[in-house]
Design an enzyme around this catalytic site. Structure first.
Site, PDB file in Angstrom:
ATOM      1  N   LYS A 200       0.854  -1.186   0.000  1.00  0.00           N
ATOM      2  CA  LYS A 200       0.000   0.000   0.000  1.00  0.00           C
ATOM      3  C   LYS A 200       0.882   1.225   0.000  1.00  0.00           C
ATOM      4  O   LYS A 200       1.977   1.214   0.587  1.00  0.00           O
ATOM      5  CB  LYS A 200      -0.907   0.019   1.241  1.00  0.00           C
ATOM      6  CG  LYS A 200      -1.708   1.315   1.393  1.00  0.00           C
ATOM      7  CD  LYS A 200      -2.470   1.383   2.713  1.00  0.00           C
ATOM      8  CE  LYS A 200      -3.154   2.727   2.848  1.00  0.00           C
ATOM      9  NZ  LYS A 200      -3.919   2.872   4.080  1.00  0.00           N
ATOM     10  N   GLU A 253      -8.092  11.975  12.997  1.00  0.00           N
ATOM     11  CA  GLU A 253      -7.220  10.823  13.269  1.00  0.00           C
ATOM     12  C   GLU A 253      -6.283  11.070  14.445  1.00  0.00           C
ATOM     13  O   GLU A 253      -5.411  11.933  14.386  1.00  0.00           O
ATOM     14  CB  GLU A 253      -6.392  10.482  12.016  1.00  0.00           C
ATOM     15  CG  GLU A 253      -5.598   9.201  12.174  1.00  0.00           C
ATOM     16  CD  GLU A 253      -4.963   8.732  10.879  1.00  0.00           C
ATOM     17  OE1 GLU A 253      -4.236   7.730  10.910  1.00  0.00           O
ATOM     18  OE2 GLU A 253      -5.194   9.370   9.836  1.00  0.00           O
TER      19      GLU A 253
END
Length: 445
Positions: A200, A253
Site C-alpha cells: 500500500k 485521526e
C-alpha cells in the site's frame, strides 16, 4: 543532526496558574502574542496560548529522541503551582512527515521538529478556565511570573467577545498535480503493488488557493469547531514574525494518547462520501463496511498499529470496526487500546507509530521512497504528528491531515488517499476532493 536546540535548555522553570474569566477563546487566541498555539481534542481541555518561554527544535532521523531529551530538560524540575492538571506546563508542537527536509520554500520556517512551552496559556476545562504564565531562564522568578499573571488576567478579561467574521473570497486555485499526472502516478503505484514491491502507498495532492485578503486563522478554527466538534483541531506557528505562516487543521485521526500506562489509538482508513438523505447515508455506510478494497486498506492499518505497539504492551485490544461519520465523509474506524508492560514516554510511541499505513504505506521504507519520488511537493508537516507532552511523559498526538498552511493571502491545502491493488485513479481523485472539503468549505462560505 538530532541534537536538540533549546532556547533555555536546563534553565529554571517557573509556572503559575489561576482561575480566569475570558470572554471567548477566539478572542484570547487573537490577542495572545505570536507564535500562537491552539489545541483541542475529544475529552480533553482546550488550550490557546501565545509567546515562547522555551522552544526546542531538532532535525534528522533521531529527532524524536532529541525532542524528548529537550522536553525532559525543560520540565524535569521547577517551581510549578497549578490548580488543575490540564493547566500544568506542557510543550506543544510536532514533527515533519519525512526525516529529511525537502527544498520547498513553503515549509522553510518549519524544522524537522519543534516544540514550544508557551509564555501565556489559557486552558478551558469542563470545570472552568485557567490562565497559566510560564518563564524559563536564569532570571525567572516567582514574583515576575505572578505579576505577569495578574496583568494577563486583567487584560484578557477586558477583551470583547466577537463571533468569527466572514471568510475571504477565493481569487484563484492552483493544483500541484494535474489529473493526467495523478492517473499516471496511481497506475504506476498499483502496478508496483501487483508486482509485490508494495502492499500500500498513500499518495497526496496539494491545492493552493489565493484569497482576496489575509486569512484569519482564529476565525477558521472557530468555524471548524462548529462543524467538526469531535475532531482534533490545532494551530502551530513556528515563528513570531509578522509574516509568519500558520499550520492548522481539524483532523479526525488520533495517532496516540498516553496516560500512565494506558495507550489509546486506532485505525482510520477507508472512505466514502455522505448521502443527501439519511437513507442514502446509511446505504453508503453499509456499502463501505462491505467494500473489499476499503476493508483491505483498513485492516492493513489496524494490523500494523497492533504490530508497532506489541514491543511496548502487555495487552492490546481492538474494538469492533465501525463507520465514523464526519460532515463530508465517512471512514472505517477501529479503536485500539493497550496497556504498557513498563513505563514509556509518549514520544517513544509517536516514533514507533509514525507514519502509520493510513498516511504512509507498506512496507514503510519503500512506501516513503515512493511518496518522495511521486509527489511534486514537500509534505512538510502534513500527515505528521502534532500534539503535546507533559513532564510525566504523558500526551496526545494527532495525525495532521485535513490541514492547511496559510501565509498572508495564500493557503495551501493537503489531502491524500491510500492506494492498494484494486485502486481506481478516478475514484481516488474524487476521494481527495472530498478530503479538501473541511478546510475548503471554510474558505468558501
Amino acid at each position: 543532526m538530532g541534537v536538540p536546540r533549546s532556547d533555555e535548555a536546563g534553565a529554571r522553570l517557573v509556572s503559575r496558574s489561576i482561575r480566569a474569566s475570558v470572554p471567548s477563546l477566539r478572542a484570547a487566541l487573537d490577542a495572545l502574542p505570536a507564535p500562537r498555539t491552539f489545541w483541542t481534542a475529544p475529552d480533553e481541555a482546550t488550550v490557546v496560548a501565545g509567546g515562547v518561554a522555551a522552544a526546542i527544535t531538532a532535525d534528522g532521523r533521531d529527532r524524536f529522541a532529541a525532542i524528548r531529551e529537550g522536553v525532559d530538560r525543560v520540565l524535569r524540575s521547577g517551581d510549578v503551582h497549578a490548580g488543575t492538571e490540564a493547566a500544568c506546563p506542557r510543550l506543544f508542537g510536532g514533527f515533519a512527515f519525512h526525516d529529511d527536509s525537502g527544498d520547498d520554500d513553503v515549509w522553510a520556517d518549519f524544522p524537522g521538529a519543534r516544540f514550544v512551552l508557551p509564555r501565556v496559556q489559557v486552558t478551558e476545562t469542563d470545570r472552568g478556565t485557567w490562565l497559566t504564565v510560564n518563564a524559563v531562564g536564569p532570571d525567572a522568578t516567582a514574583d515576575a511570573v505572578e505579576d505577569r499573571l495578574d496583568e494577563e488576567r486583567e487584560r484578557l478579561a477586558g477583551l470583547d467577545a466577537f463571533d468569527p467574521g466572514p471568510p475571504p473570497e477565493i481569487v484563484s486555485r492552483t493544483r500541484t498535480t494535474p489529473r493526467a499526472d495523478w492517473r499516471e502516478s496511481v497506475e504506476a503505484a498499483v502496478e508496483r503493488i501487483r508486482d509485490g514491491d508494495l502492499r500500500k502507498v498513500v499518495l497526496a495532492q496539494a491545492l493552493e488557493v489565493t484569497l482576496d485578503r489575509p486569512l484569519s486563522v482564529p476565525d477558521v478554527l472557530a468555524r471548524l469547531g462548529s462543524t467538526y466538534p469531535d475532531c482534533y483541531r490545532f494551530l502551530v506557528e513556528p515563528t513570531p514574525d509578522p509574516d509568519r505562516p500558520s499550520f492548522f487543521g481539524a483532523t479526525p485521526e488520533r495517532l496516540v494518547g498516553l496516560h500512565g500506562r494506558t495507550v489509546t489509538t486506532g485505525a482510520l482508513a477507508g472512505t466514502t462520501g455522505r448521502g443527501d438523505t439519511p437513507a442514502e447515508d446509511d446505504w453508503l455506510a453499509e456499502e463501505l463496511l462491505g467494500d473489499e478494497k476499503n476493508v483491505h486498506e483498513h485492516e492493513l492499518v489496524a494490523e500494523t498499529i497492533r504490530e508497532q505497539l506489541a514491543p511496548f504492551a502487555s495487552s492490546i485490544t481492538a474494538g469492533e470496526r465501525r463507520v465514523r461519520r464526519l460532515e463530508t465523509v465517512q471512514h472505517l474506524s477501529t479503536p485500539i487500546t493497550a496497556t504498557l508492560d513498563r513505563d514509556a514516554h509518549v514520544l517513544d510511541l509517536v516514533e514507533a507509530l509514525h507514519p502509520t499505513p493510513a498516511v504512509g504505506g507498506l512496507p514503510p521504507e519503500r512506501a516513503l521512497a515512493t511518496i518522495r519520488e511521486t509527489e511534486p511537493f514537500d509534505r512538510g508537516w502534513y500527515a505528521a504528528p502534532v500534539g503535546w507532552v507533559d513532564a510525566a511523559g504523558n500526551g496526545t498526538f494527532a495525525v495532521a491531515i485535513r490541514s492547511a498552511l496559510s501565509r498572508d493571502t495564500s493557503t495551501t491545502l493537503f489531502a491524500g488517499v491510500g492506494v492498494v491493488a484494486d485502486s481506481d485513479p478516478d475514484r481516488e481523485w474524487d476521494e481527495v476532493q472530498l478530503k479538501y472539503r473541511p478546510i475548503l468549505d471554510e474558505l468558501e462560505r
